[in-house]
Design a protein around this motif. Structure first.
Motif, PDB file in Angstrom:
ATOM      1  N   ARG A 215      -7.890  64.343  16.306  1.00 25.43           N
ATOM      2  CA  ARG A 215      -6.887  65.472  16.768  1.00 25.43           C
ATOM      3  C   ARG A 215      -7.668  66.634  17.480  1.00 25.43           C
ATOM      4  N   LEU A 216      -8.673  66.972  16.977  1.00 25.71           N
ATOM      5  CA  LEU A 216      -9.376  67.734  17.573  1.00 25.71           C
ATOM      6  C   LEU A 216      -9.489  67.573  19.168  1.00 25.71           C
ATOM      7  N   GLU A 218      -8.224  65.228  21.085  1.00 27.33           N
ATOM      8  CA  GLU A 218      -6.995  65.091  21.687  1.00 27.33           C
ATOM      9  C   GLU A 218      -6.292  66.459  22.128  1.00 27.33           C
ATOM     10  N   GLU A 219      -6.367  67.480  21.225  1.00 22.75           N
ATOM     11  CA  GLU A 219      -5.902  68.934  21.545  1.00 22.75           C
ATOM     12  C   GLU A 219      -6.828  69.863  22.176  1.00 22.75           C
ATOM     13  N   ALA A 220      -8.004  69.330  22.296  1.00 21.51           N
ATOM     14  CA  ALA A 220      -8.735  70.336  23.297  1.00 21.51           C
ATOM     15  C   ALA A 220      -8.580  70.524  24.599  1.00 21.51           C
ATOM     16  N   ALA A 221      -8.586  71.609  25.024  1.00 18.13           N
ATOM     17  CA  ALA A 221      -8.677  71.940  26.594  1.00 18.13           C
ATOM     18  C   ALA A 221      -9.820  71.599  27.381  1.00 18.13           C
ATOM     19  N   ASP A 289     -14.382  73.876  24.344  1.00 19.84           N
ATOM     20  CA  ASP A 289     -13.721  74.461  23.186  1.00 19.84           C
ATOM     21  C   ASP A 289     -14.002  73.509  22.108  1.00 19.84           C
ATOM     22  N   VAL A 354      -6.315  59.990  27.773  1.00 17.63           N
ATOM     23  CA  VAL A 354      -5.951  61.367  28.593  1.00 17.63           C
ATOM     24  C   VAL A 354      -5.603  60.835  30.061  1.00 17.63           C
TER      25      VAL A 354
END
Length: 585
Positions: A215-216, A218-221, A289, A354
């Motif tokens: 999840r980290l 996948e959600e990273a910018a 990030d 992605v």
């Protein structure tokens, strides 16, 4: 025709009694050990007698120094993912070998040390060569044992190899008193013993932790990966490439991780850290990030003094097979404890691919990072007769085939080889000792690499300081007729330390300027061809000659002092602009 000492008595389940030394060789052969590096001594004579009758099963490579024998075993292990085996005798042999094992222990390299000891009846008498070997090896092995009877020898070898290849690989030691090498035993060797390969087990990470990490990511910018030597030990190259492609992850590597992805891989951004770190790679990881550390210690050098990744602004996920190392250096990080290949596979099964603008943006970031590399010099010569190190490395790589392995010593060789050696496919093609950074490693380690990859060319990039520590092993290379090209980068100084004095102690140089040594003459004295290289044309001629006829050859190349032309070391770039703060190692 070789004979074995394991013929069984008709109708019996146990082998015929044989010497402990023969049982030791039996155990090594049963576990798939085919190469042994060592130096003989008084207490190991019977073991050598046992080896004498088994030359068809196991090759003994005679080194000229026990530290070098350990470096040979280390190099062998790095490129084969098999346990490197080194043998020494009591006293000086044991104390010398510690220096070589220190690098393997710090770098996580599986090495089996076999050492003989004084006669059990002489313990505590102040016997010649007596030393507490168990205590001696405590700092450089993860497991060690002193066998107390010949019957224990096969089991000790099996346990040692298990310890060396499970969890975080590291050296192990089996110590055998000399009288037990002669003692008769009918102890059986494990039937169908597993090969001495890493990893011997592939643990998976906790499923909940994997889901959280997915999840980290996948959600990273702006995510990134830092890959270390664990990728090679796990043979996780395909899994790393697959995850990077699925999540559009730029991949930086440590020095030990160089080759975790191919240089031409679109997600590769180069070396990260303070030794050979590339500006674009360091900036990209520092600005990420979420950073996934894969099979790396993540120490101060590999992270550019804790800035790449940034300890305070990045969410760090760390894959490591050893629980105590997974996230240790980054408070609050998420540790994934398991084998690199297995955990990367777990992550790939949890994430969504992605695509779209996010993928395009990350491709642009990776391309920009690659472009922001150490700039090329305008020419190849620093001054008449003096070549820049970078074009030397680039020319070697351009001429020699893709299967070539390069080994580099600390000092001038490390940052230049790490930063500028390229490879078209993933895998361990560079061998650089960054566990401890011991000088004198590259010459003997090249022997181990050549034995592990027979017939393939090897380049050993050394320097004049390291040469003086290890030049005796040139004879070993000649004796075995190994296809090794030695390239010495000569500046007639202890260049790395002199640079530190230049930057951080006001240029007060002390103890860093030894006298010159004629390396080509020393190579010739050991039966090796050689040449002094004072121009690009001379270098090209040497390389073309070696490519056409790979053989032992020594090339001495003059390069500038580091204080006159600094290698790619980011902290030194800052130091040259006036930053007097020494980097954290």
């Amino acid at each position: 025709m070789t004979t074995t000492s394991t013929d069984t008595i008709p109708g019996a389940d146990r082998p015929a009694p044989r010497r402990g030394a023969d049982a030791l060789v039996d155990a090594l052969v049963a576990h798939g050990v085919t190469t042994l590096f060592g130096v003989p001594g008084d207490t190991g004579v019977v073991f050598y007698d046992a080896l004498h009758g088994r030359t068809g099963d196991i090759e003994h490579v005679l080194a000229r120094d026990e530290r070098h024998a350990a470096s040979m075993a280390d190099g062998y292990a790095r490129v084969s993912n098999r346990v490197g085996v080194v043998e020494v005798s009591s006293g000086g042999g044991t104390t010398f070998v510690v220096g070589g094992l220190g690098e393997s222990y710090a770098a996580g390299i599986p090495v089996l040390l076999i050492t003989s000891d004084i006669h059990t009846s002489s313990r505590g008498t102040g016997a010649l060569t007596e030393i507490d070997q168990v205590a001696l090896f405590t700092a450089v092995t993860k497991w060690r044992t002193m066998v107390e009877s010949a019957d224990e020898i096969p089991g000790a070898v099996a346990q040692a190899l298990h310890e060396a290849t499970t969890g975080r690989p590291a050296p192990v030691a089996v110590i055998v008193p000399e009288d037990l090498l002669e003692e008769l035993t009918d102890a059986p060797v494990e039937v169908g013993a597993p090969g001495a390969r890493v990893p011997s087990a592939r643990p998976v990470a906790d499923a909940g932790a994997v889901a959280a990490a997915a999840r980290l990511l996948e959600e990273a910018a702006c995510p990134a990966v830092v890959a270390g030597g664990g990728v090679h030990l796990s043979d996780a190259h395909g899994e790393l490439a697959a995850l990077a492609d699925a999540l559009a992850l730029p991949v930086a590597t440590t020095i030990h991780g160089q080759g975790a992805v191919a240089t031409s891989d679109p997600w590769n951004v180069g070396i990260v850290g303070n030794n050979s770190g590339q500006p674009g790679a360091n900036d990209l990881v520092a600005g990420a990030d979420v950073v996934l550390l894969v099979g790396t210690r993540g120490n101060a050098t590999d992270t550019n003094s804790w800035t790449a990744p940034n300890r305070t602004t990045a969410s760090v996920i760390q894959i490591d097979v050893e629980r105590g190392r997974a996230g240790r250096n980054f408070p609050g990080s998420l540790g994934l404890v398991g084998d690199c290949a297995e955990v990367l596979r777990q992550l790939a099964g949890e994430v969504r691919r992605v695509e779209g603008p996010a993928r395009a943006e990350r491709e642009e970031r990776a391309a920009a990072a690659r472009a922001a590399a150490t700039p090329r010099t305008d020419g190849d010569e620093f001054a008449p007769g003096i070549l820049y190190p970078r074009p030397v490395v680039e020319r070697i790589r351009a001429v020699l085939p893709e299967g070539t392995t390069v080994v580099a010593d600390p000092g001038t060789p490390t940052p230049n080889v790490a930063a500028f050696w390229t490879q078209d496919s993933p895998g361990r093609r560079t061998v650089i000792p960054r566990g401890h950074g011991p000088m004198g490693y590259a010459i003997p380690a090249a022997v181990g690499v050549a034995k592990a990859r027979p017939g393939l060319p090897v380049v050993s990039v050394t320097a004049d300081g390291s040469f003086s520590m290890a030049c005796g092993e040139l004879e070993t290379v000649v004796r075995h007729r190994l296809p090794v090209l030695f390239v010495q980068l000569t500046n007639n100084s202890m260049g790395w330390i002199k640079m530190l004095q230049h930057l951080y102690t006001g240029g007060r140089y002390f103890g860093v300027d030894p006298g010159p040594v004629d390396a080509v003459a020393v190579a010739a004295a050991n039966g090796m061809e050689g040449a002094r290289v004072e121009s690009v044309e001379a270098l090209d001629a040497v390389l073309a000659d070696f490519a056409a006829n790979p053989r032992p050859f020594y090339a001495d190349v003059r390069v500038p002092h580091m204080i006159d032309f600094a290698p790619p070391v980011p902290a030194w770039d800052r130091g040259l602009t006036g930053d007097a703060e020494r980097p954290v190692y």
